[in-house]
Scaffold this motif. Sequence first.
Motif, PDB file in Angstrom:
ATOM      1  N   GLY A  53      -5.853  -0.471   9.005  1.00  0.00           N
ATOM      2  CA  GLY A  53      -5.311   0.724   8.367  1.00  0.00           C
ATOM      3  C   GLY A  53      -4.249   1.333   9.268  1.00  0.00           C
ATOM      4  O   GLY A  53      -4.588   2.032  10.232  1.00  0.00           O
ATOM      5  N   HIS A  92      -2.502   4.351   6.307  1.00  0.00           N
ATOM      6  CA  HIS A  92      -2.454   3.437   5.162  1.00  0.00           C
ATOM      7  C   HIS A  92      -3.801   2.754   4.971  1.00  0.00           C
ATOM      8  O   HIS A  92      -4.571   2.585   5.926  1.00  0.00           O
ATOM      9  CB  HIS A  92      -1.369   2.381   5.370  1.00  0.00           C
ATOM     10  N   SER A  93      -4.088   2.375   3.749  1.00  0.00           N
ATOM     11  CA  SER A  93      -5.290   1.590   3.476  1.00  0.00           C
ATOM     12  C   SER A  93      -5.167   0.240   4.174  1.00  0.00           C
ATOM     13  O   SER A  93      -4.070  -0.328   4.259  1.00  0.00           O
ATOM     14  CB  SER A  93      -5.461   1.377   1.966  1.00  0.00           C
ATOM     15  N   GLY A  94      -6.295  -0.266   4.680  1.00  0.00           N
ATOM     16  CA  GLY A  94      -6.277  -1.553   5.355  1.00  0.00           C
ATOM     17  C   GLY A  94      -5.905  -2.685   4.413  1.00  0.00           C
ATOM     18  O   GLY A  94      -6.365  -2.722   3.268  1.00  0.00           O
ATOM     19  N   ASP A 139       0.856  -1.182   0.000  1.00  0.00           N
ATOM     20  CA  ASP A 139       0.000   0.000   0.000  1.00  0.00           C
ATOM     21  C   ASP A 139       0.895   1.235   0.000  1.00  0.00           C
ATOM     22  O   ASP A 139       1.691   1.432   0.919  1.00  0.00           O
ATOM     23  CB  ASP A 139      -0.914   0.024   1.223  1.00  0.00           C
TER      24      ASP A 139
END
Length: 210
Positions: A139, A66-68, A29
């Motif tokens: 996340g 951050h995106s999960g 990510d």
Amino acid sequence: MKKQLMSSTILGALALVVSTISSAVPITDVQEYINNTPTEFFVIDDASKYDSPYYRESDQDWGWVHSGIVGSGFTSIILDISAFDVDFGLVDGELDMIDIYDGSNWVSFGNLNGSDDSWDFTSFDLSGYAWAEAQVNAGLQVRMDIDTLNEGWLVTLGRAALSVDGGDQVCVPTPGVPCVSVDVPEPTSIVLLSLGLVGLGLSRRRQFNK
């Protein structure tokens, strides 16, 4: 003995199916300018590295999320942070500290490394932390304390790349340069292979039982 061998083969293949389904594919990510939020200040490109609001000082701390990444049983969790002009290693050198949220508290992971007027990655290894997987799933939250000693240093961030199980992208620290995707095994293919092994084992077991 042969029956025991067939049973072991079947059980092993089934275990592989289950572990493949429950684990994530290697993923990276990347947080950078193109997905900035209003409170994030990754720089747009190398030419803007000295510009406001990207080149920041001690009273301009900030963080990002951050995106999960869904999955379990990660073999590795690595966070690479790209920073410009980190004068670390000098006498009374620059200290830009990185904290990561563990679900209850902020944990200090140390400072950014780098050199004068250059882009460098600093890697932080989260693999051994019991809480890391859950936070990656939710996340991962990261924040930076710029110029902790308040000595007048400034720093610019280019991108942050969070990779699990080796990741699926290769990035350079310089902002504006796209990350390159790398080939990773497709979970569907692994599952089909595992199911094929199960079927083969069952077929052979029936032949032995005749």
